[in-house]
Enzyme design. Structure first.
Site, PDB file in Angstrom:
ATOM      1  CE1 TYR A 170      -3.742  -2.396   0.658  1.00 57.17           C
ATOM      2  CE2 TYR A 170      -2.523  -3.079   2.608  1.00 57.17           C
ATOM      3  CZ  TYR A 170      -3.558  -3.271   1.706  1.00 57.17           C
ATOM      4  OH  TYR A 170      -4.397  -4.334   1.873  1.00 57.17           O
ATOM      5  CE  LYS A 175      -6.916  -7.999   9.552  1.00 58.26           C
ATOM      6  NZ  LYS A 175      -5.721  -7.343   9.065  1.00 58.26           N
ATOM      7  CE1 TYR A 223      -9.091  -4.790   1.375  1.00 54.22           C
ATOM      8  CE2 TYR A 223      -8.918  -5.787   3.555  1.00 54.22           C
ATOM      9  CZ  TYR A 223      -8.362  -5.485   2.320  1.00 54.22           C
ATOM     10  OH  TYR A 223      -7.090  -5.908   2.020  1.00 54.22           O
ATOM     11  CG  ASP A 273     -13.938 -11.475   6.474  1.00 52.23           C
ATOM     12  OD1 ASP A 273     -13.201 -11.813   7.418  1.00 52.23           O
ATOM     13  OD2 ASP A 273     -13.540 -10.798   5.497  1.00 52.23           O
TER      14      ASP A 273
END
Ligand SMILES: Cc1ncc(COP(=O)(O)O)c(C=O)c1O
Length: 419
Positions: A15, A258, A143, A229
């Site tokens: 990014y 995560k 996202y 998700d």
């Protein structure tokens, strides 16, 4: 040569516009909520290192779990082999996941957990003899990751635009439009995918538990699979172990990553119900789920995930997160009165201050300005454009939370003073 100079010669960061970006922070060490830079700065990790860290950096118990496991078996192929940490972690997860999620499929990051979920949903219907059910419904502002499938189900954005020709078509709806959409098109839909309660990278948008319950109900009514998700929301971020618990729903498929390994190692899980799993059991080998990754069920990742679950239980962390939520709410709410602030919202261990902006979106120039202002104060925060959020590891102290909240107030007021 400094680390930053060496980095500049050979590394390409995610990014990051490498032509114009400021030099990266050279991190040499982490301890608890703090990161330490090569040039001697101490920074409070206010974004849990991309939302992954929950128990702090370099935790002795987690370090030990990895070291102990490495002495036994560091990695082994997971097709045709198994190992204690993978089995035990699956058992433990099945015990704490929303009831009914009984089968654990391992992969290695949030995006692959989503890819697995999408592929499972589509093949589920093929195996069940209904191949026309192959459409995916996703929410606006979603996202789900950066791989092609995960991008396809994410909101169109500057992240996905160059790859538009490669993305598969997806139906995008607001939660309130789902009922009409499924009434009209339910027969061709394989699954609805949502980020329960909190849409992360799409702007830290909190949505109501009632809407989540409604998604579940509509999916049942129209025979569509529901994919949750929980890559971001899992492991306490929203104040419950899993965000689906806010609405007492069990999705058909759930994605975790995560904080699964407390932010130590890349690992992910896609867990499913018996009904989903059952559709893949057959004498016909073509009904097999032909998917896997080299590092599937990595023993070191599983071992640290198990140690993380121990810390979660021993530390009574859900109670701690409840206190964090109250402190964030009390501290940040007064900022809503400031002219520069469009909205303040808090859920679990996530506090969000959305700033007014003309352009908005990820490329809003206010983000990099805020990033620098907070770094100068010793805090690592990385706004999503005009959306400033604070999501610390749970080991942060009340005093540290107060300090960061005070700094957020000062910085936002400073923006107003300068216009
Ligand atoms: C909800 C959600 N799903 C999926 C992902 C992708 O995870 P990863 O970056 O590990 O591929 C993210 C990452 O931020 C996420 O927030």
């Amino acid at each position: 040569m400094s680390l930053v100079d060496r980095d500049k010669a050979v590394v390409w960061h995610p990014y990051t516009q490498m032509k114009t970006a400021a030099p990266p922070l050279a991190i040499v060490r982490g301890q608890g909520v703090y990161l330490y830079t090569e040039d001697g700065r101490q920074l409070l990790d206010g974004i849990s290192s991309w939302w992954v860290n929950i128990h702090g950096h370099s935790h002795p118990r987690l370090n030990q779990a990895i070291a102990e496991q490495a002495k036994k078996i560091e990695h082994v192929i997971f097709a045709g082999a198994t190992h204690e940490p993978a089995v035990e972690l699956a058992e433990r997860l099945v015990g704490i996941l929303p009831a009914g999620l009984t089968r654990i499929f391992y992969s290695d990051n949030g995006s692959t957990a989503v890819e697995v979920a999408i592929k499972l949903a589509v093949q589920y219907w093929q195996n069940a003899g209904k191949p026309d059910r192959r459409g995916i419904v996703a929410l606006r502002h979603a996202y789900h990751g950066d791989t092609i499938g995960a991008m396809s189900v994410s909101e169109e954005s500057v992240f996905t635009q160059p790859f538009a020709p490669l993305l598969f078509p997806v139906d995008r709806v607001h939660p309130g439009e789902l009922e009409d959409h499924l009434k009209a098109h339910g027969q061709r839909i394989a699954a609805v995918i949502v980020e329960p309660m909190l849409q992360g990278a799409g702007g830290m948008i909190i949505w109501p538990a009632e809407s989540l319950a409604r998604v579940r109900e509509l999916c049942y009514r129209h025979g569509v699979l529901m994919i949750a998700d929980e890559v971001l929301t899992g492991f306490g971020r929203t104040g419950r172990m899993f965000a689906c618990e806010h609405a007492s729903v069990t999705p058909d498929i759930i994605c975790l990553s995560k904080a699964l390994t407390a932010g130590y190692l890349p690992m992910a899980v896609t867990a499913v119900t018996n009904a989903v799993y059952g559709a893949f059991l057959s004498d016909d080998r073509a009904k097999t789920f032909f998917h896997g990754h080299s590092f599937t069920a990595n023993p070191l990742g599983c071992a640290v995930a198990l140690a993380s679950l121990d810390l979660f239980e021993e530390g009574n962390l859900l109670e701690r997160i409840g206190r964090l939520e109250r402190q964030l709410r009390e501290g940040l709410s007064p900022l809503a009165a400031l002219p520069a602030v469009a909205d303040v919202r808090v859920i679990g261990g996530v506090g969000v201050v959305e700033l007014r902006s003309d352009s908005g979106g990820y490329l809003d120039t206010i983000g990099p300005r805020l990033y620098e202002e907070f770094l100068a104060r010793g805090i690592l925060l990385r706004p999503l454009g005009n959306v400033l959020y604070f999501m610390p590891p749970y080991v942060i102290t009340d005093a540290e939370v107060d300090w960061v909240v005070g700094c957020i107030g000062d910085v936002v007021k400073g923006l107003e003073a300068r216009g």
